[in-house]
Scaffold this active site. Structure first.
Site, mmCIF file in Angstrom:
data_model
loop_
_atom_site.group_PDB
_atom_site.id
_atom_site.type_symbol
_atom_site.label_atom_id
_atom_site.label_comp_id
_atom_site.label_asym_id
_atom_site.label_seq_id
_atom_site.Cartn_x
_atom_site.Cartn_y
_atom_site.Cartn_z
ATOM 1 C CD GLU A 40 -2.687 1.462 2.379
ATOM 2 O OE1 GLU A 40 -2.370 0.538 3.372
ATOM 3 O OE2 GLU A 40 -3.430 2.239 2.439
ATOM 4 N NE ARG A 298 4.893 -8.196 9.934
ATOM 5 C CZ ARG A 298 3.832 -7.522 9.382
ATOM 6 N NH1 ARG A 298 2.542 -8.041 9.732
ATOM 7 N NH2 ARG A 298 4.091 -6.442 8.739
ATOM 8 C CE LYS A 308 3.808 0.081 4.783
ATOM 9 N NZ LYS A 308 2.814 0.230 3.783
#
Length: 601
Positions: A40, A298, A308
């Site tokens: 994104e 992850r 983020k």
RNA sequence: UGGGGCGUGGCCAAGCGGUAAGGCACGAGACUUUGGCUCUCGCAUACGGAGGUUCGAAUCCUCCCGCCCCAGCCA
């Protein structure tokens, strides 16, 4: 390209996802593999993304497929073109020279179109630099058409409940949700309302489009999830064309389908979403083959944070100089710090791919960086904390030049000339007036080799009124010029040096981890994570003395300051004649370990 | 206490019923005009725990324990 990029025969990378891919190819389930990397554009890419990029591109590369770089840009309120551009640059840098031929950009200006069977994006192979990434927003028309179809088939409906009501009615884990009051509204009515939503007749949040699945499902993601919401916000790609935007779950799987993705690889937190991913594809009764979602754990790295949200906070609150601050775990930060792309790729390969929670030690990443740099970085001499050495028996005005190899690991790297004269700079750490045990460097009465030049023996020191050493006095042995002593005597250490009259002044930035704690999240314990930032994460040294050729150091080109570490001229701040270096990573330091052990006793 | 995922050495990670790969880290040594690099050696009688099946189990079954994810009109 490092040797790790080319697996030796029989040692080809294997992980559970590649096993699946291999099986799908063997069974004929898919004729060609298509993966995608779908960030994104609401932040910069970090090393966790690097793992995903290398996995997706690596699979495309290994099995002769392609990987679409796709912006998951369905929420214009949070996204920005600056982020999109940084993402494209980072991906190109990471896969450049390795899997760039698998990097699929969309055909210029294309959007999803009906091909007779259904909506598809025109097939796209790597169409070279300068073309556009795929975007979920390029498929907004097709996505909308699919939504209409869902309504017509009774699989979706327009819901008028407020956000608060929807929240409350969804229930909680363990308590079933209750159905929307609008769940059974006539298809025609939903169709009309959806059209009016699209036309901009309702304010933000007034209505949503929802999938009709099961309000009481044990899986909260199946409780009639939202598909579309109203947002009167301009989109960086589609402008003011839309005021309704699809949700992630709706857009993602269908974008995969439209792009012809076969293996949609994401992280573990999306496991509970997989039933929805599959449900949507089934509900539309699309022509096969359908894409499938696979999940892996992850990456977490010690001594840093990866979310983020937290990284953005470090940037906006000025704890770092920007997304590309060399201390950041971002790809752009690592690039600026001097981490080679090949080292990052090697790292992602060495950590493997599994479904286990993990926190990889930074030491492994650093080992990968050293491996790559040891083979490629040109050797140079630089004195970070200068101490003057005067060679008492060396002629006052004499200057000679030594030809030193650029890289002992690679003779083809050639040589360079290094000037030598009576007054030299050596590093503070290479002289001790009172040497501790096992200290092999210079101290009164001892002899060491000056790298590439002569043996010198310390004859004494000059001190100021405060009793500090201001100058080291020594004599050199002409017989040892670039060679061993004729009498066979040995020295225990070789130290680096820079001729004082030829030295170039430089600024050197020493980086350490952003956090001292291995796991900052846990260490902060509910408190603000910025309170445990490592105050020593950046030390700026000025007045460093570097050899002449370093005055024109090329930003981005790695060098090894011999016996110290790997460095790179900063891409933003270094100027010819006034170089600024970033420390990429230190060299392993056996002496530091001995010293530490001694201190511990 | 709803659903889902995961537990193999300090950190990663192979292993897919036949008797614990590899990397990083760590320790010892060799080599060395970088205390770098390289090389050699060492480093889990043991796979979260307990039962069970089997000639044989990290791998199959049962129960238990622990950790993680999910209740955004974020992705």
């Amino acid at each position: 390209m490092s040797e790790h990029d080319i697996p030796a025969p029989g040692t080809e990378r294997e992980d559970f996802i590649r096993e699946i891919v291999k099986a799908d190819l063997a069974s004929g389930a898919h004729a060609k593999i298509v993966t995608r990397f779908p960030p994104e554009p609401n932040g910069y890419l970090h090393v966790g993304h690097a793992k995903a990029i290398c996995l997706n591109f690596g699979i495309a590369q290994q099995f002769g497929g392609r990987c679409n770089l796709r912006m998951d840009d369905t929420n214009p309120a949070k996204e920005d073109i600056e982020y999109e551009e940084s993402i494209v640059a980072d991906v190109k840098w990471l896969v450049g020279g390795w899997a760039e031929h698998c990097l699929a950009f969309k055909p210029s200006g294309s959007t999803a179109t009906a091909n007779g069977a259904d909506f598809h994006q025109a097939a796209a192979e790597g169409t070279g630099p300068g073309t556009e990434p795929f975007r979920a927003s390029d498929s907004f028309d097709a996505l909308h058409a699919f939504a209409v179809r869902l309504i017509e088939n009774g699989k979706a409906y327009v819901c008028d409940h407020t956000a608060e009501e929807v929240d409350r009615m969804r229930g909680a884990p363990g308590q079933p949700g209750e159905p929307s009051r609008y769940r059974d509204r006539p298809v025609a009515e939903s169709l009309e309302l959806f059209a009016r939503m699209k036309a901009g007749e309702f304010p933000d949040g007034a209505r949503t489009l929802r999938a009709r699945i099961d309000p009481a499902s044990p899986n909260v993601w199946m409780r009639d999830p939202l598909l579309y919401r109203i947002r009167h916000v301009e989109h960086h790609n589609t402008g003011a064309a839309w005021c309704i935007y699809p949700m992630y779950d709706y857009a993602h799987g269908l974008s995969d389908y439209i792009e012809g993705v076969t293996h949609s690889i994401c992280t573990l937190e999306f496991v509970p979403h997989r039933p929805l991913y599959d449900w949507l594809l089934e509900a539309l009764d699309l022509p096969r083959p359908l894409p499938h979602q696979y999940e892996f754990a992850r990456l977490n790295l010690t001594h840093t944070v990866m979310s983020k949200r937290k990284l953005l906070r470090l940037v906006t609150d000025g704890f770092v100089s920007g997304w590309d601050d060399p201390r950041m775990p971002t790809i752009s930060g690592m690039r600026r710090r001097g981490y080679p792309a090949a080292a990052l790729r090697d790292f992602t390969e060495r950590i493997g791919v599994a479904r286990r929670e993990n926190r990889v030690e930074l030491a492994l990443l650093e080992a990968c960086v050293r491996d790559d740099l040891n083979a490629r970085a040109l050797r140079r001499m630089a004195v970070l904390k200068p101490v003057k050495v005067v060679l008492e028996n060396y002629p006052e005005d004499q200057v000679e030049h030594f030809e030193l190899g650029n890289n002992p690991e690679d003779p083809a790297a050639g040589t360079r000339q290094v000037p030598f004269s009576r007054e030299l700079w050596i590093d503070e750490e290479d002289f001790r007036e009172v040497p501790p045990p096992k200290y092999f460097r210079l101290s009164p009465g001892t002899e060491v080799r000056l790298r590439g030049a002569y043996f010198i023996r310390c004859t004494g020191v000059v001190k100021n009124e405060a009793g500090e050493v201001t100058e080291v006095r020594a004599t050199y042995d002409p017989e040892t010029r670039s060679s061993n002593a004729p009498d066979g005597r040995k020295v225990k250490a070789t130290i680096h040096w820079v001729s004082a009259k030829h030295a170039v002044d430089a600024e050197v930035r020493l980086y350490e981890t952003l956090f001292a704690a291995e796991d900052p999240e846990t260490a902060a314990e509910g408190a603000d994570f910025t309170t445990i930032l490592n105050p020593a994460s950046l030390t700026t040294l000025t007045g460093c003395k570097v050899e002449p050729v370093l005055g024109g150091a090329t930003p981005g080109a790695p060098v090894q300051f011999e016996r110290v570490g790997y460095f790179v001229a900063d891409a933003r701040d270094s100027k010819p004649g006034a170089p600024v270096f970033n420390r990429t990573v230190t060299l392993k330091d056996a002496w530091a370990r001995i010293e530490k052990k001694q201190g511990g006793k």
